[in-house]
Write an enzyme that holds these catalytic residues in place. Structure first.
Site, short mmCIF file in Angstrom:
data_model
loop_
_atom_site.label_atom_id
_atom_site.label_comp_id
_atom_site.label_asym_id
_atom_site.label_seq_id
_atom_site.Cartn_x
_atom_site.Cartn_y
_atom_site.Cartn_z
N ASN A 107 0.85 -1.19 0.00
CA ASN A 107 0.00 0.00 0.00
C ASN A 107 0.88 1.24 0.00
OD1 ASN A 107 -2.51 1.51 0.30
ND2 ASN A 107 -1.88 1.88 2.42
N HIS A 109 0.81 5.22 1.40
CA HIS A 109 0.10 6.09 2.32
C HIS A 109 0.73 7.47 2.29
CE1 HIS A 109 -2.41 7.16 5.72
NE2 HIS A 109 -1.36 7.70 6.30
N SER A 136 4.74 6.98 2.08
CA SER A 136 5.38 5.72 2.50
C SER A 136 4.73 4.55 1.76
CB SER A 136 5.20 5.49 4.01
OG SER A 136 5.67 6.58 4.77
N ASP A 145 -2.48 0.97 8.21
CA ASP A 145 -1.32 1.81 7.90
C ASP A 145 -0.14 1.50 8.83
OD1 ASP A 145 -2.83 3.11 5.93
OD2 ASP A 145 -3.55 4.61 7.34
#
Length: 212
Positions: A107, A109, A136, A145
């Site tokens: 992912n 973020h 990030s 997260d």
């Protein structure tokens, strides 16, 4: 060649960056599918223009998050992905789904994790007087997260900046670091081991890889 599945909810600018890097041969992988929970997500247009299969799975069809995620997992499995890329997919995934793709899901973020998990990161950074912000890329774990960071990009925050100005600055960096992480994974250089990140067999620190 690695099979890449991308999940989106919006415009898909990071998807486009990954598609471009695959098309140019910089990534030794192929985006085999794009799934969106929003029928009007512009990222679906980007995928179709690139000849990539698309699927829409709207949460309104399901009575619970668990039912939605079970259907999502089945749909994702149909694509047989080696890597799942969350590119602005605005849903919190269930533990079962995350565990199924452990070490194979990443992912991006818009903050320098662990700072500013969750939403509205740019405005929160401005409100707190930060002089530096960023993005990030991290492996996805059950902690929102909170998975181990692979790579970060930093940008300045100037006096008088709006959240939109900071967001644009951050997004420009996202389009560089996300394809790079996907490339590392597809080359077999990147893995998650015991909750930590290894690149070329070396353990990375809390902020991920420092330079490239």
């Amino acid at each position: 060649m690695m099979r890449i599945l991308v999940l989106i909810s919006g415009s898909g600018s990071n998807l486009q960056a990954i598609l471009d890097h695959c098309a140019s041969g910089k990534i030794a992988g192929e985006v085999v599918g794009v799934i969106s929970n929003k029928a009007d997500a512009y990222g679906l247009v980007r995928a179709k223009e690139a000849g990539v299969a698309t699927s829409i799975l709207a949460q309104q069809q399901f009575a619970s998050r668990e039912e939605y995620d079970a259907a999502l997992l089945a749909l994702m499995a149909d694509y047989q992905p080696d890597l799942v890329v969350l590119a602005g997919f605005m849903r919190i995934l269930s533990g079962d789904l995350v565990r199924h793709f452990a070490g194979r899901m990443v992912n991006i973020h818009p903050s320098l994790l662990p700072k500013y998990q969750g939403l509205h990161t740019h405005q929160r950074a401005i409100d707190n007087g930060e002089r530096e912000h960023g993005a990030s890329v991290h492996f996805v774990t059950e902690e929102l997260d909170g998975g181990p960071v692979i790579l970060q990009a930093r940008v300045p925050i100037f006096a008088g900046d709006s959240a939109d100005e900071v967001a644009a600055r951050v997004q420009a960096q996202e389009h560089s670091i996300y394809p790079l992480v996907v490339r590392w994974f597809c080359e077999g250089r990147l893995q998650m081991v015991d909750g930590a990140v290894q690149l070329d067999g070396a353990l990375l620190g809390p902020a991920g890889y420092a330079c490239e």
